[in-house]
Scaffold this active site. Structure first.
Site: not given
Length: 495
Positions: A111-113
């Site tokens: 999810f950091k993307d």
């Protein structure tokens, strides 16, 4: 009127959005928060027709008011493009009575993307806007996912360099291989002997070093952060909660203005704080369900009002949540303390010096939006097993923590409100833990053989992010002690 950002520890410090993004952290150690949470003045019927990029503009333009429409749309279009393997960017999958918001379709399958694809563009526009002549050095600690996503985002971006510190034995083999194989003339990955909290504290100490700041400036450098303490990370995360709600409405899964609950596996508190901000903007969100693993410092906080990191640090199968100092919680503390910067600074001083603080009864009363619980390692594995067994749907360990806590919440409260679960990483990032939970014998097999096996069982292709590192050479092998982190940064910068 531009929306300004103030420091949680000194309300007198006020900066524009672009300045807050550039600084990352306030000079007093505080985090930047908007002086008010703006209302989302777009109707639900309009939102329902928007794609991800349009939703991003509708939300982010309210927070980043000193960006022109052209600048912000350029950042959004540069971020949310073919790097993602689906045009939806963040699809919803219905399984086992909940909606899993898949936030792992970007280039590093976590999810950091969602935020780190756009942060480099926000950062370079901010630098231009503020006539910054120095090279920006991104300094980041990672518990596994932020590091690779930040490295991928900033690799070879002109005018920037990036240094990532990670706990040498505290990330999954795939997470580590993703980082140490990272290409780019401006990137450096350094392991430390210690855990994530050691890495994060070390980075904060470097940020707070005034002598180093002067040395850096003289050498033509200045620090900024890609951690979730940077408001440029937090604002893009609000978008996907708004998008998820609008998609549920567009698909006829919910009525207009029907409340939903949101379940988030939580370590540093940034992802669930973004959902809280979405609610404050006016989205019909009911409970914010905060899911912890065995490092249940946040669960204990919601139970007692006392935040206490003086406890054993547990290495779990959900390493991105193996955190005892949840940095973003400070933003919520400041808010429930009625924006009292002195009170917030005192709490954080107590955390730094004594490892704990206790909020007041009136502050506790303002935590009604939240519910906290945790999942043990056994419960996490059972959740993965049962979901696959009954639905054929495979989730990673962090998402399983959230799903387990969601079921506990339902049993405890009887609340059957429709719920979105933030699915924060691809199961291919944690193949061994996932397959063992599914009952597969993994003995003697490497993580890439396991990826092939998981692909066969799940019917999902091995993601490009895993295929790329299968045979990639290791380019970063530096490991240092915590006190030597500053020296390692200076060496990389040639100072």
């Amino acid at each position: 009127m531009d929306l300004l950002y103030r420091s949680t520890r000194d309300s007198g410090v006020q900066v524009t959005a672009s300045q807050a993004i550039l600084k990352g952290l306030s000079a007093d150690g505080g985090l930047f928060v908007p002086t008010e949470i703006p209302a989302l003045d777009v109707s639900m019927d309009e939102l329902a027709k928007m794609n991800y990029q349009e939703t991003a503009y509708a939300v982010m333009s309210k927070f980043l008011t000193d960006f022109t429409e052209e600048e912000l749309k350029h950042c959004i279009d540069s971020a949310y493009d073919e790097k993602f393997d689906t045009p939806e960017i963040a699809p919803l999958v219905k399984a086992d009575g909940a909606y899993f918001l898949e936030l792992f379709h970007g280039s590093t399958i976590a999810f950091k993307d969602m935020a780190l694809s756009i942060l480099p563009h926000l950062m370079t526009v901010s630098a231009k806007k503020n006539q910054v002549k120095n090279e920006i050095v991104i300094l980041t600690a990672t518990s596994g996912d932020t590091g690779k996503a930040a490295l991928a985002g900033f690799a070879d971006v002109p005018g920037t360099r990036i240094v990532v510190f990670y706990p040498k034995n505290g990330v999954s083999p795939v997470q580590e291989k993703q980082m140490v194989t990272q290409k780019g003339k401006n990137v450096k990955v350094i392991g430390i002997h210690g855990n994530f909290d050691d890495a994060q504290s070390g980075v904060k100490a470097i940020f707070g070093d005034k002598d180093l700041e002067k040395e850096m400036d003289a050498a033509g450098f200045q620090f900024s952060s890609a951690n979730s303490i940077n408001i440029g990370r937090l604002v893009p995360q609000i978008v996907y909660y708004v998008y998820a709600y609008a998609k549920l409405y567009a698909n006829g899964e919910i009525e207009k203005d029907e409340k939903i609950n949101v379940v988030v596996p939580t370590g540093n508190f940034g992802n669930i704080l973004a959902a809280y901000y979405a609610k404050q903007m006016g989205m019909p969100i009911g409970k914010l369900i905060c899911a912890s693993n065995d490092n249940k410092v946040l669960y204990d906080f919601f139970q007692t009002g006392s935040y206490d990191r003086n406890r054993e640090f547990v290495l779990t199968s959900s390493p991105s949540m193996d955190i005892l100092i949840s940095s973003n919680l400070e933003r919520l503390i400041y808010r429930i303390a009625d924006h009292d910067d002195k009170a917030d600074a005192a709490f954080m001083k107590s955390l730094s010096e004594n490892g704990k603080y206790e909020i007041t009864p009136s502050m506790r009363e303002k935590l009604g939006d939240f519910y906290g619980n945790y999942a043990t390692e056994e419960e996490t594995a059972k959740t993965i097993h049962d979901l696959y067994d009954e639905n054929g749907y495979v989730i990673d360990t962090h998402t399983a923590v959230a799903d387990c806590v969601y079921k506990k919440y339902q049993v405890e409260t009887g609340d059957r409100t429709k719920s979105v679960i933030a699915s924060t990483a691809s199961p291919f990032k944690f193949t061994r833990s996932v397959l063992e939970a599914m009952g597969v014998d993994c003995a003697g097999k490497d993580d890439f053989a396991l990826a092939d096996e998981l692909s066969g069982l799940s019917g999902v292709e091995v993601p490009k992010a895993v295929e790329e590192i299968r045979t990639a050479p290791v380019l970063h092998d530096t490991v240092v002690e915590v006190p030597d982190m500053k020296a390692a940064v200076k060496t990389f910068l040639g100072m």
